[in-house]
Design a protein around this motif. Structure first.
Motif, PDB file in Angstrom:
ATOM      1  N   ARG A   2       0.838  -1.202   0.000  1.00 42.41           N
ATOM      2  CA  ARG A   2       0.000   0.000   0.000  1.00 42.41           C
ATOM      3  C   ARG A   2       0.873   1.252   0.000  1.00 42.41           C
ATOM      4  NH1 ARG A   2      -4.751   1.334  -1.677  1.00 42.41           N
ATOM      5  NH2 ARG A   2      -3.227   2.518  -2.876  1.00 42.41           N
ATOM      6  N   PHE A  47     -17.098   1.446   2.121  1.00 46.68           N
ATOM      7  CA  PHE A  47     -15.695   1.863   2.118  1.00 46.68           C
ATOM      8  C   PHE A  47     -15.358   2.666   0.859  1.00 46.68           C
ATOM      9  CE2 PHE A  47     -14.459  -2.279   4.546  1.00 46.68           C
ATOM     10  CZ  PHE A  47     -14.908  -1.735   5.739  1.00 46.68           C
ATOM     11  N   HIS A  79      -6.300  -1.502   4.798  1.00 44.53           N
ATOM     12  CA  HIS A  79      -5.410  -1.149   3.689  1.00 44.53           C
ATOM     13  C   HIS A  79      -6.116  -0.511   2.500  1.00 44.53           C
ATOM     14  CE1 HIS A  79      -2.174  -3.068   5.822  1.00 44.53           C
ATOM     15  NE2 HIS A  79      -2.898  -4.159   5.961  1.00 44.53           N
ATOM     16  N   ARG A  80      -7.418  -0.538   2.459  1.00 39.55           N
ATOM     17  CA  ARG A  80      -8.236   0.162   1.480  1.00 39.55           C
ATOM     18  C   ARG A  80      -7.693   0.061   0.037  1.00 39.55           C
ATOM     19  NH1 ARG A  80     -12.400   3.264   3.969  1.00 39.55           N
ATOM     20  NH2 ARG A  80     -12.633   2.274   6.024  1.00 39.55           N
ATOM     21  N   ASP A 125     -10.380  -3.171   5.346  1.00 35.71           N
ATOM     22  CA  ASP A 125     -10.653  -1.915   6.049  1.00 35.71           C
ATOM     23  C   ASP A 125      -9.355  -1.185   6.369  1.00 35.71           C
ATOM     24  OD1 ASP A 125     -12.027   0.102   7.341  1.00 35.71           O
ATOM     25  OD2 ASP A 125     -12.285  -1.032   9.198  1.00 35.71           O
ATOM     26  N   LEU A 150     -15.126   1.276  -2.268  1.00 37.27           N
ATOM     27  CA  LEU A 150     -14.224   0.465  -3.070  1.00 37.27           C
ATOM     28  C   LEU A 150     -14.934  -0.155  -4.271  1.00 37.27           C
ATOM     29  CD1 LEU A 150     -12.444  -1.392  -0.130  1.00 37.27           C
ATOM     30  CD2 LEU A 150     -11.882   0.820  -1.152  1.00 37.27           C
ATOM     31  N   GLU A 157      -7.850  -0.200  -4.045  1.00 35.44           N
ATOM     32  CA  GLU A 157      -8.762   0.409  -5.010  1.00 35.44           C
ATOM     33  C   GLU A 157      -9.809  -0.594  -5.483  1.00 35.44           C
ATOM     34  OE1 GLU A 157      -5.801   3.108  -4.306  1.00 35.44           O
ATOM     35  OE2 GLU A 157      -5.417   1.063  -5.044  1.00 35.44           O
TER      36      GLU A 157
END
Length: 250
Positions: free
Chosen positions: A61, A130, A90-91, A88, A132, A93
């Motif tokens: 990340r 989130f 490292h979110r 949650d 995403l 893409e």
């Protein structure tokens, strides 16, 4: 637009994990792949961490955020609670939901969307909160009802499981048949408004026919074949070879 290439780092991590040593470096080879023009990096963190480790995710990340902000991080896996916590934290893409049993050596089938309707609905809703993009693993069978369920559950894309197509490397006639099934599945997905990714056992040899048949293919995620290629050509040149196979100018 040519299909984008996301380099799956799991095979590199598996080689590293054979020793209690930090090489080959997952992030260093990820950096080489991105420098060579890959559009993103993919990982599949399994519960036993036999491939990529949970501790790798933050470094990947950070690599993307600090050095390659125009590229993407794709995390794939079965949506159990620990996986969702990693997402949650490292979110990425893109999240690719895969129906893996923990005992499986690798992904080998797509979702049964009818059977897993409630599970996927709840998970996709959480991922959407989130912000995403969500892709769901799908078999290369032209099943309109199943793909409609995936669309209605909120998936943005499907990822075509191309393992059976890749397995036809020594059977050209069967490869043509499997390719057409994948193409028909993609055609239905496009009609429903879904984007289409693809992955599993894709190679420099079989990619051109796939991207010719599915001209609107968004992304291919490739690990094993690209890593094997890199043993012969090096990571940077292998990324360029796969980008050419995707139809990109290199």
């Amino acid at each position: 637009m040519p299909a984008k290439l996301s380099v799956n780092l799991n095979a590199i991590a598996m080689l590293r994990n054979r020793r209690d040593l930090p090489w080959p470096s997952v992030t260093a080879l990820g950096r080489i792949a991105l420098e060579a023009g890959a559009s993103g990096l993919t990982v599949h963190p399994r519960p036993d961490q036999r491939h990529v480790r949970f501790s790798d995710l933050g470094m990947i990340r950070s690599l993307i955020d600090s050095e390659f902000s125009s590229t993407e991080f794709n995390i794939e896996g079965f949506p159990e609670e620990n996986f969702m916590c990693l997402i949650d934290e490292h979110r990425p893409e893109q999240v690719t939901l895969v129906p893996d049993d923990p005992s499986q050596a690798t992904s080998d089938h797509g979702w049964d969307f009818r059977k897993n309707h409630n599970l996927l609905g709840n998970i996709i809703e959480r991922l959407k909160k989130f912000g995403l993009r969500v892709s769901v693993f799908a078999d290369g069978e032209p099943d309109r009802e199943s793909l409609t369920i995936a669309r209605d559950l909120g998936a943005d894309r499907i990822e075509l499981y191309t393992g059976p197509y890749g397995g036809c490397y020594d059977n050209p006639a069967e490869a043509v048949r499997m390719l057409e099934l994948l193409g028909e599945t993609a055609d239905i997905a496009f009609e429903l408004g879904l984007g289409v990714n693809a992955g599993h056992d894709l190679t420099v040899a079989n990619l051109p026919a796939l991207v010719a048949r599915i001209s609107r293919l968004e992304e291919v995620s490739i690990g094993h074949g690209l890593t094997a290629d890199a043993l012969e050509y090096g990571m940077a040149e292998s990324v360029r070879r796969f980008r050419r196979a995707c139809g990109q100018e290199v």
